[in-house]
Scaffold this active site. Structure first.
Site, short mmCIF file in Angstrom:
data_model
loop_
_atom_site.label_atom_id
_atom_site.label_comp_id
_atom_site.label_asym_id
_atom_site.label_seq_id
_atom_site.Cartn_x
_atom_site.Cartn_y
_atom_site.Cartn_z
N GLY A 10 0.83 -1.21 0.00
CA GLY A 10 0.00 0.00 0.00
C GLY A 10 0.86 1.25 0.00
O GLY A 10 1.95 1.26 0.57
N GLY A 100 6.13 -2.43 3.32
CA GLY A 100 5.74 -2.77 4.68
C GLY A 100 6.25 -4.16 5.05
O GLY A 100 7.11 -4.73 4.38
N GLU A 101 5.66 -4.69 6.09
CA GLU A 101 6.11 -5.95 6.65
C GLU A 101 5.99 -7.11 5.62
O GLU A 101 6.87 -7.95 5.51
CB GLU A 101 5.27 -6.16 7.91
N ILE A 125 1.64 3.50 6.97
CA ILE A 125 0.93 4.33 7.94
C ILE A 125 0.68 3.55 9.22
O ILE A 125 0.46 4.13 10.27
CB ILE A 125 -0.42 4.85 7.38
N ASP A 126 0.73 2.20 9.15
CA ASP A 126 0.36 1.36 10.30
C ASP A 126 1.43 1.32 11.40
O ASP A 126 1.14 0.94 12.53
CB ASP A 126 0.10 -0.08 9.85
N MET A 168 -7.48 3.29 10.30
CA MET A 168 -6.75 2.14 9.77
C MET A 168 -5.69 1.66 10.77
O MET A 168 -5.63 2.15 11.90
CB MET A 168 -6.11 2.51 8.44
N ARG A 170 -4.41 -1.88 10.30
CA ARG A 170 -4.40 -3.34 10.14
C ARG A 170 -4.52 -4.02 11.50
O ARG A 170 -5.48 -3.71 12.21
CB ARG A 170 -3.14 -3.80 9.39
N ARG A 269 -23.09 8.54 15.88
CA ARG A 269 -22.74 8.58 14.46
C ARG A 269 -21.36 7.96 14.27
O ARG A 269 -20.56 7.94 15.19
CB ARG A 269 -22.70 10.03 13.94
N VAL A 276 -8.20 8.31 3.14
CA VAL A 276 -7.78 9.70 3.37
C VAL A 276 -6.52 9.71 4.24
O VAL A 276 -5.64 10.57 4.09
CB VAL A 276 -8.93 10.46 4.09
#
Ligand code: F6P
Length: 344
Positions: A10, A100-101, A125-126, A168, A170, A269, A276
């Protein structure tokens, strides 16, 4: 030296800064950099772009990746021979794989089992890549979520509502924990630590009893919907895995919101921030981090230190064997504990 660069998995903010750092380091040392398009797929399909000064100029601040990305797996696709041949044909002395990983695991296998001269750079981003303190992309995602929480605060307050924010990450709660602390969340739900629906209801009700008629609940996409009786449910979209068989996550926000509304009676909500968090301009922290990672990867390649990943330990840029990178880094629970002081 002729050094290839690819981005896989990603995308995240800072990829272009890292590509630029590898290429500019190479050019400055009289070496040549070549971009490989769509991750390892570019080596299997001969898809390259020269990374000269002009191509890597003006990209530092841009999100996404000028090389495009994919999760193509040479071993799974039976393309290892083609990939190995591409090193010969393109006269590549080294390739820097930014990912990533999952990408680090592919890179580890290609190096260990097939002898390819590869160096890893951790991005996501994780922030879940092992062996390093922080990946680039994470800071930007945290900032995006923090901005969103700030905005949700004013509307939540105006309407006396519970606002559930799904983020997000994961299988880890890094984004939720950091952005939740930064944004003053009233509850943070992460995969690493079970929080039951009943516990959240208790905290929200306690806030109301103290005169706080709104609450912001940050929930990580990988967290389970858990109940006091021990029931735990992992919520997933209709399609449970992607084309490579990796679990897709998402939907916990809506499920949790519905439970909270029913049990507390407070209007609720949900906001799902989704991609994003991954798009757009990298923060200054991510630009710096990506540049340091890219420069370090070049040094590793130049020194022939293959099978390693550039890594940040404290303020020091160093490296670790790729084996370290593939161990998922779970959230620092100390951060969550501090965040909890502000919950009620
Ligand atoms: O790993 C980055 C990430 O954005 C995760 O946080 C998320 O679960 C996943 O990728 C989403 O993947 P895709 O872009 O394939 O939907």
């Amino acid at each position: 030296m002729r050094i290839g660069v690819l981005t896989a998995g990603g995308d995240c903010p800072g990829l272009n800064a890292a590509i630029r750092a590898v290429a500019r380091s190479a050019i400055q040392q009289g070496d040549e950099a070549i971009g490989i398009r769509r991750g390892y797929q570019g080596l299997a399909e001969d898809d390259y772009v020269p990374l000269d000064m002009l191509r890597v100029s003006g990209i530092l601040h841009q999100g996404g990746t000028i090389l495009s990305t994919s999760s193509f797996e040479p071993i799974r696709e039976g393309a290892v021979e083609k990939v190995a041949a591409a090193f010969e044909e393109q006269r590549l002395d080294a390739v820097v794989a930014i990912g990533g990983e999952h990408t680090m695991e592919i890179t580890r296998q290609l190096h260990t089992d097939h002898g390819l001269p590869l160096v890893g750079v951790p991005k996501t981003i994780d922030n879940d890549v092992g062996g390093t303190d922080f990946t680039f992309g994470f800071d930007t995602a945290v900032q995006v979520v923090t901005d969103a929480i700030d905005r949700l605060h004013t509307t939540a307050q105006s309407h006396d509502r519970i606002m559930v924010v799904e983020v997000m990450g994961r299988n880890t709660g890094w984004i939720a924990a950091y952005a939740g602390l930064a944004g003053g969340a009233d509850c943070i739900v992460i995969p690493e630590q079970i929080t039951t629906v009943e516990e959240i209801c208790r905290d929200v009700t306690r806030r109301h009893d103290r005169g706080k008629d709104f609450s912001i609940i940050v929930v990580a996409e990988g967290a389970k919907l858990a109940f006091a009786d021990g029931e735990e449910r992992l919520i997933q979209p209709v399609k449970e895995s992607d084309e490579y068989g990796y679990p897709r996550l998402g939907g916990i926000g809506a499920a949790l919101a519905s439970e909270l509304e029913e049990l507390t009676g407070y209007e609720t909500r949900v906001t799902v921030l989704g991609h994003v968090q991954r798009g757009g301009t990298p923060t200054s922290t991510d630009r710096v981090l990506a540049s340091l990672y890219g420069a370090q990867a070049y040094e590793l390649a130049k020194a022939g230190e293959f099978g390693r990943m550039a890594a940040l330990h404290g303020r020091t840029m160093t490296s670790v064997p790729l084996e370290e990178a593939v161990k998922v880094q779970e959230v620092d629970l100390g951060v969550l504990e501090i965040a909890k002081r502000f919950f009620t």
